[in-house]
Design an enzyme around this catalytic site. Structure first.
Site, PDB file in Angstrom:
ATOM      1  N   GLY A  51       0.832  -1.200   0.000  1.00 23.25           N
ATOM      2  CA  GLY A  51       0.000   0.000   0.000  1.00 23.25           C
ATOM      3  C   GLY A  51       0.864   1.246   0.000  1.00 23.25           C
ATOM      4  CB  CYS A  78       5.282  -4.010   0.154  1.00 18.11           C
ATOM      5  SG  CYS A  78       6.097  -2.423  -0.150  1.00 18.11           S
ATOM      6  CE1 TYR A  79       0.953   1.028   5.547  1.00 19.54           C
ATOM      7  CE2 TYR A  79      -0.469  -0.911   5.746  1.00 19.54           C
ATOM      8  CZ  TYR A  79      -0.126   0.367   6.135  1.00 19.54           C
ATOM      9  OH  TYR A  79      -0.859   1.009   7.118  1.00 19.54           O
ATOM     10  CG  HIS A 173       5.673  -5.692  -4.547  1.00 23.22           C
ATOM     11  ND1 HIS A 173       4.379  -5.582  -4.073  1.00 23.22           N
ATOM     12  CD2 HIS A 173       6.315  -4.562  -4.172  1.00 23.22           C
ATOM     13  CE1 HIS A 173       4.255  -4.428  -3.441  1.00 23.22           C
ATOM     14  NE2 HIS A 173       5.412  -3.791  -3.487  1.00 23.22           N
ATOM     15  CD  GLU A 175       2.770  -8.505  -5.490  1.00 22.61           C
ATOM     16  OE1 GLU A 175       2.420  -7.379  -5.116  1.00 22.61           O
ATOM     17  OE2 GLU A 175       3.533  -9.249  -4.831  1.00 22.61           O
ATOM     18  CB  SER A 227     -22.576  -3.361 -24.788  1.00 25.57           C
ATOM     19  OG  SER A 227     -21.511  -4.195 -24.364  1.00 25.57           O
ATOM     20  N   GLY A 228     -22.390  -6.010 -26.787  1.00 26.38           N
ATOM     21  CA  GLY A 228     -21.531  -6.624 -27.802  1.00 26.38           C
ATOM     22  C   GLY A 228     -20.105  -6.784 -27.329  1.00 26.38           C
ATOM     23  N   GLY A 229     -19.763  -6.170 -26.185  1.00 22.38           N
ATOM     24  CA  GLY A 229     -18.448  -6.362 -25.600  1.00 22.38           C
ATOM     25  C   GLY A 229     -18.366  -7.731 -24.942  1.00 22.38           C
ATOM     26  CB  VAL A 230     -15.471  -9.867 -23.993  1.00 28.06           C
ATOM     27  CG1 VAL A 230     -14.760  -8.977 -22.977  1.00 28.06           C
ATOM     28  CG2 VAL A 230     -15.285 -11.331 -23.626  1.00 28.06           C
ATOM     29  CG  ASP A 231     -16.541  -7.306 -19.600  1.00 25.87           C
ATOM     30  OD1 ASP A 231     -15.736  -8.237 -19.788  1.00 25.87           O
ATOM     31  OD2 ASP A 231     -16.180  -6.147 -19.348  1.00 25.87           O
ATOM     32  CB  SER A 232     -22.641  -7.126 -21.969  1.00 27.52           C
ATOM     33  OG  SER A 232     -22.316  -6.938 -23.324  1.00 27.52           O
ATOM     34  CB  SER A 233     -20.779 -11.066 -25.302  1.00 25.31           C
ATOM     35  OG  SER A 233     -20.940  -9.913 -26.095  1.00 25.31           O
ATOM     36  CE  LYS A 372     -12.178  -6.775 -20.243  1.00 24.50           C
ATOM     37  NZ  LYS A 372     -13.507  -6.372 -20.787  1.00 24.50           N
TER      38      LYS A 372
END
Length: 516
Positions: A51, A78-79, A173, A175, A227-233, A372
């Site tokens: 952080g 870290c933090y 870090h 990660e 909408s046609g985007g990957v998320d809503s699709s 995503k």
């Protein structure tokens, strides 16, 4: 399940992604999450993220001390490591020598036989540091596992541990990809120390979500904004697989979409996937409200409010509709619960988040714990074509934020044609699926040119092509000059009203990926 408590680090999401890649589910909670919420997850271990704060600063974020009474393995990064030191009586100060970027750590020569964290890791290796504070006094009961040599001045604790209570701290870090053996460190903590099992995969996620949706919906109907985007699709495809005709998708054409978008949606989701879709032509309504507006924030808010009005109007026509499905992703959820509170508004995000309360609909967000890249994998499991599964991100307000300045139908058409040429050439050349995003922007200026031996005074198109892994940072893709020349020539020759094309080579930050 592993729980990650978020103290505001830019890398928190990356920790979760790395753990999930190892087949273990990780969930991020704010650092001040209630113990009842943490316990309800039955975690195998707790990770404290990094952080931007200093642990000795006033009002610095903290977690509940009860965590240390759970007899669970704990890893502070870290933090998170500095917080462990402070909690258990150590001393943390602002260092004269800061550590940012690459550094080398050296493991202690007297490692305990019980030290599983650095199992099968060499004594010296390079790591990624990002801190200006350091621990000068190690708490009682802890020992130093590794140190770093900051610019040759003195040694700093890079890893500490309390073997008895299974509490570990890393100043670097693990990660990030810049840390050598970072994945091995996390694997050691997850499997050798926390005894977690590999039981997380996206195929089982789909089956589980389908069961949940069926149980919740029963005989009621669901509305989904497509909408046609990957998320809503993916949201629509997953729900269709679960409840079939009980799902109605509403596709609002606001006039700000890509060229031939409605035709593409009808073909893929209507003809091929057989989804029930209501098409709403609201182009005139949106353009009328955007008339004369140039401020990007006003554009976004007008589009968002108008979308809600149109969506609500159409949704009321659907009988027995009790639920609203959204393609919310995990980064959206995390950011809304950030330990630092809402971030400074860079730009408003457009979604239908205001609808459920207003319309009294139950919210269904099947993807809200996914990133995503995980959603794209699910898209393929559900049989969606690559055109959808690997489609580049597209802003919620659409081309409104790529037409810089006033939005008119004429200016929109210029941009649509130019953007279509760029995307078409990106796909033909194979670059489309190699970059994060590629698009055209219509600038609010005109320049002098020569067309057919005559003077022209026409518009300028900017091309934006960037590489990124998560959209949080980005760099311009080093496109071949021949490719850019080909696209620019085609745009100038085929799009009326354009006589100049430029290429945006700015990184994010300081710029954003989108221009508005």
């Amino acid at each position: 399940m592993l729980i990650i408590l978020d103290f505001g680090s830019q890398y928190t999401q990356l920790i979760a992604r790395r753990i999930r890649e190892m087949g273990v589910f990780a969930q991020i909670l704010p650092c001040d999450a209630k113990m009842s919420e943490i316990l309800s997850k039955s975690p195998k271990a707790i990770i404290l993220s990094g952080g931007p704060s200093s642990v000795f600063a006033q009002d610095s974020p903290v977690c509940s001390r009860e965590l240390f009474n759970l007899d669970l393995p704990i890893l502070g990064i870290c933090y998170g490591m500095q917080l462990l030191a402070k909690f258990f009586g150590g001393t943390v100060i602002k260092s004269n020598v800061h550590e940012y970027g690459n550094a080398q750590v050296v493991l202690s020569s007297d490692k305990s036989k019980g030290d599983l964290l650095f199992s099968d890791i060499p004594r010296r290796f390079n790591v990624w540091m990002s801190h200006s504070d350091t621990i000068t006094k190690i708490p009682d009961g802890f020992k130093v596992l590794a140190s770093s040599n900051a610019f040759g001045f003195e040694k700093y604790p890079a890893a500490i541990c309390d073997f008895k209570n299974k509490i570990f701290g890393l100043q670097f870090h693990p990660e990030v990809t810049h840390t050598q053996y970072g994945a091995a460190l996390l694997k050691n903590f997850i499997f050798k120390i926390s005894k977690a099992s590999k039981n997380w995969n996206l195929k089982s996620f789909i089956d589980e979500e389908i069961k949940k949706v069926k149980s919740k919906i029963r005989n009621e109907n669901v509305i989904c904004g497509l909408s046609g985007g990957v998320d809503s699709s993916v949201t629509a495809a997953l729900l269709h697989k679960a409840i079939g005709k009980k799902l109605t998708c509403i596709f609002v054409d606001n006039g700000l979409l890509r060229k031939d978008e409605e035709k593409r949606i009808r073909e893929i989701f209507g003809s091929k996937l057989n989804l029930k879709i209501i098409y709403v032509n609201a182009r005139k309504e949106f353009l009328k409200k955007l008339q004369g507006v140039t401020d990007p924030e006003r554009k976004r808010k007008i589009i968002g409010h108008t979308f809600i009005d149109v969506f609500e109007r159409e949704a009321k026509k659907i009988k027995n509709a009790k639920h609203l499905a959204q393609g919310t992703l995990y980064p959206d959820v995390i950011e809304s619960k950030s330990v630092q509170g809402p971030s400074a508004v860079i730009k408003s995000h457009h979604n239908v988040g205001g609808l459920p309360e207003k319309m009294k609909l139950s919210l269904i967000e099947p993807l809200k714990f996914l990133f995503k890249d995980e959603v794209r994998v699910i898209a393929k499991h559900l049989g969606l074509p690559d055109e959808i599964a690997f489609r580049q991100p597209f802003p919620g307000p659409g081309l409104a934020v790529r037409v810089i300045g006033e939005i008119t139908e004429e200016r929109l058409n210029i941009l649509k044609d130019a953007d279509y040429i760029l995307i078409d050439e990106m796909k033909k050349s194979g670059y489309y699926y190699k970059v994060w995003q590629s698009f055209a922007v219509l600038l609010p200026i005109k320049t002098v040119g020569v067309k057919g031996d005559s003077r022209s005074y026409e518009n300028v198109i900017a091309l934006r092509i960037v590489e990124s892994t998560d959209g949080m940072t980005a760099k311009p893709s080093p496109m071949p000059h021949e490719f850019l020349h080909k696209v620019a020539t085609k745009i100038v020759n085929h799009v009326n009203g354009v006589n100049r094309v430029v290429f945006d080579i700015t990184t994010k930050p300081p710029a954003t990926i989108e221009w508005e």
